[in-house]
Write a protein that holds these residues in place. Structure first.
Motif, PDB file in Angstrom:
ATOM      1  N   GLY A 118       0.814  -1.206   0.000  1.00 40.95           N
ATOM      2  CA  GLY A 118       0.000   0.000   0.000  1.00 40.95           C
ATOM      3  C   GLY A 118       0.846   1.253   0.000  1.00 40.95           C
ATOM      4  N   GLY A 119       1.977   1.206   0.731  1.00 36.77           N
ATOM      5  CA  GLY A 119       2.860   2.360   0.801  1.00 36.77           C
ATOM      6  C   GLY A 119       3.599   2.640  -0.491  1.00 36.77           C
ATOM      7  N   LEU A 120       3.784   1.607  -1.311  1.00 35.98           N
ATOM      8  CA  LEU A 120       4.428   1.825  -2.605  1.00 35.98           C
ATOM      9  C   LEU A 120       3.499   2.540  -3.582  1.00 35.98           C
ATOM     10  CD1 LEU A 120       6.274  -1.593  -3.091  1.00 35.98           C
ATOM     11  CD2 LEU A 120       7.283   0.626  -2.501  1.00 35.98           C
ATOM     12  N   ARG A 121       2.187   2.416  -3.332  1.00 34.80           N
ATOM     13  CA  ARG A 121       1.211   3.074  -4.207  1.00 34.80           C
ATOM     14  C   ARG A 121       0.776   4.421  -3.658  1.00 34.80           C
ATOM     15  NH1 ARG A 121      -4.285   0.364  -6.806  1.00 34.80           N
ATOM     16  NH2 ARG A 121      -4.812   2.154  -8.109  1.00 34.80           N
ATOM     17  N   PHE A 122       0.660   4.514  -2.329  1.00 31.63           N
ATOM     18  CA  PHE A 122       0.261   5.769  -1.682  1.00 31.63           C
ATOM     19  C   PHE A 122       1.377   6.197  -0.735  1.00 31.63           C
ATOM     20  CE2 PHE A 122      -3.538   3.248  -2.511  1.00 31.63           C
ATOM     21  CZ  PHE A 122      -4.317   4.131  -3.248  1.00 31.63           C
ATOM     22  N   LYS A 123       1.701   7.483  -0.754  1.00 36.50           N
ATOM     23  CA  LYS A 123       2.824   7.963   0.058  1.00 36.50           C
ATOM     24  C   LYS A 123       2.607   7.679   1.524  1.00 36.50           C
ATOM     25  CE  LYS A 123       5.863  11.945   0.620  1.00 36.50           C
ATOM     26  NZ  LYS A 123       6.165  13.327   0.177  1.00 36.50           N
ATOM     27  N   GLU A 124       1.398   7.889   2.006  1.00 37.98           N
ATOM     28  CA  GLU A 124       1.062   7.618   3.401  1.00 37.98           C
ATOM     29  C   GLU A 124      -0.397   7.199   3.472  1.00 37.98           C
ATOM     30  OE1 GLU A 124       2.688   9.604   7.329  1.00 37.98           O
ATOM     31  OE2 GLU A 124       1.040  10.791   6.517  1.00 37.98           O
ATOM     32  N   GLN A 125      -0.689   6.216   4.311  1.00 40.82           N
ATOM     33  CA  GLN A 125      -2.055   5.729   4.461  1.00 40.82           C
ATOM     34  C   GLN A 125      -2.501   5.893   5.908  1.00 40.82           C
ATOM     35  OE1 GLN A 125      -1.019   1.794   2.504  1.00 40.82           O
ATOM     36  NE2 GLN A 125      -2.928   2.218   1.419  1.00 40.82           N
ATOM     37  N   TRP A 347       5.493   2.670   3.417  1.00 40.70           N
ATOM     38  CA  TRP A 347       6.183   1.463   2.976  1.00 40.70           C
ATOM     39  C   TRP A 347       7.307   1.048   3.921  1.00 40.70           C
ATOM     40  CZ3 TRP A 347      11.367   1.538   2.180  1.00 40.70           C
ATOM     41  CH2 TRP A 347      11.978   2.769   1.929  1.00 40.70           C
ATOM     42  N   LEU A 348       7.930   2.019   4.594  1.00 38.59           N
ATOM     43  CA  LEU A 348       9.011   1.683   5.521  1.00 38.59           C
ATOM     44  C   LEU A 348       8.472   0.920   6.730  1.00 38.59           C
ATOM     45  CD1 LEU A 348      11.969   1.831   6.304  1.00 38.59           C
ATOM     46  CD2 LEU A 348      11.528   4.056   7.362  1.00 38.59           C
ATOM     47  N   ASP A 349       7.291   1.301   7.204  1.00 37.41           N
ATOM     48  CA  ASP A 349       6.675   0.565   8.315  1.00 37.41           C
ATOM     49  C   ASP A 349       6.478  -0.896   7.931  1.00 37.41           C
ATOM     50  OD1 ASP A 349       6.494   2.803   9.955  1.00 37.41           O
ATOM     51  OD2 ASP A 349       4.532   3.380   9.156  1.00 37.41           O
TER      52      ASP A 349
END
Length: 369
Positions: A118-125, A347-349
């Motif tokens: 999800g983080g690869l598609r959206f900067k932050e969720q 994505w880092l999380d």
């Protein structure tokens, strides 16, 4: 593009069903334990996907209350069936390890894959922090409860089988009560916190759109699919469990690693597909609820039920886990609570959760017990 994804989602489980008759043939035609091991493991994958899909569809049609109960009962049906078959076969150490493994997989692998993709598609969720808080608090209690029998036994050198059994039964009883309270909380008194739904579909509104009424007619179909998938999973699990010990030993895998890593990976393919799909649609409330909710189901319901069933069928299973398993569960809960407490992810999380799972997996691989 979306239509191609939908077709692939339907086609892949159908194609993989070919391993069901292949596993049956491998067993009855005596193709060897290796063939039975591989084909039955591959057969469990599409069956678990169909079981999960049927659970979702039934939950959508029946609405939040009944649907939530269906999810609560069948949400981890594949893992429960495999554990019951293994317990009946006397593989108590593998069953205990599979409980640990499923919790680690839900909290670290599933949630990590979701946050990463999800983080690869959206900067932050974003997701509701209250979901992470409630489920995180419940999981913390569950891990403490599961770890206490191990702590008591290891610090007092208790060898009395009756004492160990009584501690386990008392703990299991409390955990089931707590699980019932979480259901009352999520489906009753505080259901508004879970209004994001039970699946990434809206329940049919018959009055608003008569065409959607046909969805209700499919309810019986999905009930049949659910029951058939459960029976088929039980059959394939029997084949798989029958050869799992000699085959994993031949591969150099310990019962601990088999239960913690291998079995959860095979049985929860549907979960990986679901959380990745939801995360890439930016539905993180559902994603976090699904991953942490599954771990709660295992810790508060599946594990205690296995304790009671084990004593009833003459295969006693207590909650005296390997101390390293308890430590691993505590690490998983602590890391997950820390990362999800803010109600935001990137994505880092996800990468950090996956890294934690990988490190623990390596440790379990080299653990001698």
């Amino acid at each position: 593009m979306s239509s191609h994804l939908v077709k692939a989602k339907t086609l892949i489980p159908l194609v993989l069903l070919v391993f069901v008759p292949l596993s049956i043939a491998a067993n009855f035609l005596h193709w060897g334990s290796s063939s039975v091991f591989v084909t039955s493991a591959l057969a469990i994958i599409p069956l678990s996907i169909w079981l999960s899909t049927a659970t979702e569809k039934i939950a959508v049609v029946t609405g939040p209350s009944v649907g939530g109960l269906v999810n609560a009962i069948f949400g981890n049906a594949t893992e429960l069936v495999i554990a019951l078959v293994a317990l009946n076969a006397g593989l108590v150490d593998i069953v205990q390890a599979s409980i640990t493994g499923t919790i680690l997989s839900d909290l670290l692998l599933l949630l990590g894959l979701a946050m990463l993709t999800g983080g690869l598609r959206f900067k932050e969720q974003e997701f509701k922090p209250i979901l992470a808080k409630v489920n995180g608090s419940s999981m913390t209690l569950a891990v403490i409860a599961i770890g206490l029998p191990t702590l008591v036994i290891s610090t007092s050198n208790i060898l009395d089988v009756v004492a160990i059994r009584n501690i386990s039964i008392a703990t299991a009883s409390v955990l089931i009560i707590v699980y019932g309270l979480t259901l009352i909380f999520s489906l009753g008194t505080h259901s508004y916190l879970y209004e994001m739904g039970l699946a990434d579909e809206d329940p049919p509104d018959v009055s608003a759109n008569p065409a959607q009424a046909s969805n209700r007619s499919k309810l019986y179909f999905w009930i049949v699919v659910l029951l058939a998938s459960t029976i088929a999973v039980a059959f394939e699990s029997d084949l798989f469990v029958g050869v799992v010990e000699p085959e994993t030993a031949r591969l150099g895998l310990t019962p601990l690693f088999t239960g913690v890593i291998l079995i959860p990976f095979i049985s929860d393919i549907a979960g990986y597909v679901t959380v990745i799909r939801l995360a890439t649609k930016n539905q993180m409330d559902l994603t976090v609820s699904a991953a942490t909710g599954d771990s709660l189901l295992v810790a508060l319901f599946v594990a205690p039920v296995l304790v009671f069933i084990g004593f009833m069928i003459g295969q006693p299973m207590d909650l005296n886990f390997n101390p390293f398993e308890v430590a691993a569960m505590a690490i998983a809960v602590a890391v997950t609570n820390l990362i999800s407490s803010g109600g935001r992810s990137n994505w880092l999380d996800g990468a950090l959760l996956l890294a934690t799972y990988l490190i623990l997996g390596v440790a379990f691989y080299y653990h001698p017990v």
